[in-house]
Design a protein around this motif. Sequence first.
Motif, short mmCIF file in Angstrom:
data_model
loop_
_atom_site.label_atom_id
_atom_site.label_comp_id
_atom_site.label_asym_id
_atom_site.label_seq_id
_atom_site.Cartn_x
_atom_site.Cartn_y
_atom_site.Cartn_z
N SER A 100 69.37 56.18 85.07
CA SER A 100 69.21 57.59 85.41
C SER A 100 70.45 58.17 86.07
N GLN A 101 71.19 57.35 86.83
CA GLN A 101 72.40 57.85 87.47
C GLN A 101 73.48 58.18 86.44
N GLU A 102 73.44 57.52 85.30
CA GLU A 102 74.36 57.81 84.21
C GLU A 102 73.75 58.79 83.22
N LEU A 103 72.60 59.37 83.59
CA LEU A 103 71.89 60.33 82.74
C LEU A 103 71.53 59.74 81.39
N VAL A 104 70.96 58.53 81.44
CA VAL A 104 70.46 57.88 80.23
C VAL A 104 69.08 57.33 80.53
N ASN A 105 68.08 57.75 79.77
CA ASN A 105 66.72 57.23 79.83
C ASN A 105 66.35 56.68 78.46
N GLU A 106 65.28 55.88 78.43
CA GLU A 106 64.69 55.49 77.14
C GLU A 106 63.26 56.03 77.10
N PHE A 107 62.95 56.71 76.02
CA PHE A 107 61.64 57.34 75.84
C PHE A 107 60.83 56.49 74.86
N PHE A 108 59.65 56.04 75.31
CA PHE A 108 58.78 55.23 74.47
C PHE A 108 57.44 55.91 74.29
N CYS A 109 56.92 55.85 73.06
CA CYS A 109 55.53 56.18 72.80
C CYS A 109 54.94 55.00 72.03
N PHE A 110 53.93 54.35 72.61
CA PHE A 110 53.27 53.20 72.00
C PHE A 110 51.98 53.63 71.30
N GLY A 111 51.62 52.89 70.26
CA GLY A 111 50.37 53.12 69.56
C GLY A 111 49.30 52.14 70.01
N PRO A 112 48.09 52.25 69.46
CA PRO A 112 46.97 51.40 69.88
C PRO A 112 47.20 49.91 69.68
N ASN A 113 48.11 49.54 68.77
CA ASN A 113 48.38 48.12 68.54
C ASN A 113 49.39 47.55 69.52
N GLY A 114 49.81 48.38 70.49
CA GLY A 114 50.75 47.90 71.49
C GLY A 114 52.20 47.94 71.07
N LYS A 115 52.47 48.47 69.88
CA LYS A 115 53.84 48.56 69.38
C LYS A 115 54.33 50.01 69.47
N PRO A 116 55.65 50.21 69.61
CA PRO A 116 56.17 51.58 69.75
C PRO A 116 56.17 52.33 68.44
N VAL A 117 55.66 53.55 68.46
CA VAL A 117 55.79 54.44 67.32
C VAL A 117 57.02 55.32 67.48
N ILE A 118 57.48 55.48 68.72
CA ILE A 118 58.73 56.17 68.99
C ILE A 118 59.49 55.41 70.08
N LYS A 119 60.74 55.14 69.83
CA LYS A 119 61.64 54.58 70.84
C LYS A 119 62.96 55.29 70.71
N LYS A 120 63.38 56.00 71.75
CA LYS A 120 64.56 56.84 71.63
C LYS A 120 65.39 56.81 72.92
N LYS A 121 66.64 56.47 72.81
CA LYS A 121 67.57 56.59 73.92
C LYS A 121 67.93 58.06 74.09
N VAL A 122 67.75 58.57 75.30
CA VAL A 122 67.97 59.99 75.59
C VAL A 122 69.08 60.11 76.62
N ASN A 123 70.10 60.90 76.30
CA ASN A 123 71.24 61.06 77.19
C ASN A 123 71.00 62.17 78.21
N ALA A 124 69.92 62.00 78.96
CA ALA A 124 69.53 62.91 80.03
C ALA A 124 68.30 62.30 80.69
N ASN A 125 67.93 62.81 81.85
CA ASN A 125 66.70 62.37 82.49
C ASN A 125 65.52 63.13 81.89
N VAL A 126 64.54 62.38 81.38
CA VAL A 126 63.36 63.01 80.80
C VAL A 126 62.54 63.66 81.92
N GLN A 127 62.19 64.92 81.72
CA GLN A 127 61.52 65.68 82.76
C GLN A 127 60.02 65.84 82.50
N SER A 128 59.63 66.02 81.24
CA SER A 128 58.22 66.20 80.90
C SER A 128 58.02 65.84 79.43
N PHE A 129 56.74 65.67 79.04
CA PHE A 129 56.47 65.23 77.67
C PHE A 129 55.04 65.56 77.30
#
Length: 317
Positions: A100-129
């Motif tokens: 976060s100090q380097e303004l890099v987060n990773e955004f994950f959205c997992f599905g019911p099987n426990g695996k990620p349906v979205i995985k995205k490196k974001v060059n900013a701090n995620v604020q809401s979703f």
Amino acid sequence: MFKKGSVKATQKPKVKNDLRISGYTDGDYFISIDSKDFFGKAVSSPSGKYLIAAHKKDLVVVDHRKNELVYEYTFKGNLSSFDLLITDDLYYIVIDISNSQELVNEFFCFGPNGKPVIKKKVNANVQSFGISEDRRYVCCQNANNSDHPDGGSLLLFDTKTNELLHRWTPETGWADYYTFDTRDKNIILHYDDKGQYRYTFSGELVDKEQWDQTRLGTLNGYQLINIAEEKINSLESSSNNQLQLSDYQPVIELLAAAVEKDISSYQKAIAYRRLGEIYHTFNDNINALENLKRAIENNPKIGVMRMISKLEKEIDE
């Protein structure tokens, strides 16, 4: 399931005897697992069926009714215990804030099987979703980062194709929460203090007229002038050589609203001068002269006397 070193997951672990869910009178729950040295505030799904909680690098998903673990994960960086979301059909969103100090987060959205349906490196701090009711679409909106397009932008993902659909900076700013109209391919940004505004999935503000009216009423005069200047710069840098006075109408409305606000005489003089210059450009000398005179009333050193004299002569002729 993940790249090596990214995040390790143990799916459907055995029930741990030391899993405890503590409830409090204010409705909050806390999850503790002594064997993992885990203690975290839980976020509940809407019906209370599932709980999700984070502690440092560890994440747990719990079946609240059965009092047992569903999934547990270890991420490469620390997690935000406040940036969690879980649905009753076991979709969940997690933010890895290790950089976060380097303004890099990773955004994950997992599905019911426990695996990620979205995985995205974001060059900013995620604020809401947010996530759509049919779980097809997910979005996140980021804090500022002037060094990368992700900064201040909203990212829209398709969980079926696992891709980023579009990224844009919403004119209405950072939302408090999101809903989706999947039939018309719209995302609605909701604000606690200024209503809700609809965008297409390609980032076009559908409720622009509503937003323009809201903005005039809620922004202060200095903000209105800044937005007006940005619009002027955009118009002047465009390749359109056939600009009309009507193209400047949004600017005129912003400046006219700004001078009615509590701003300094100097800023009022600037706004009136801008109005005068716009009207003069399109040969509306009456309105040009009126606004230039108001500019000099607010600041005699605003530098418009020569233009005023010229316009007075032209009008007299």
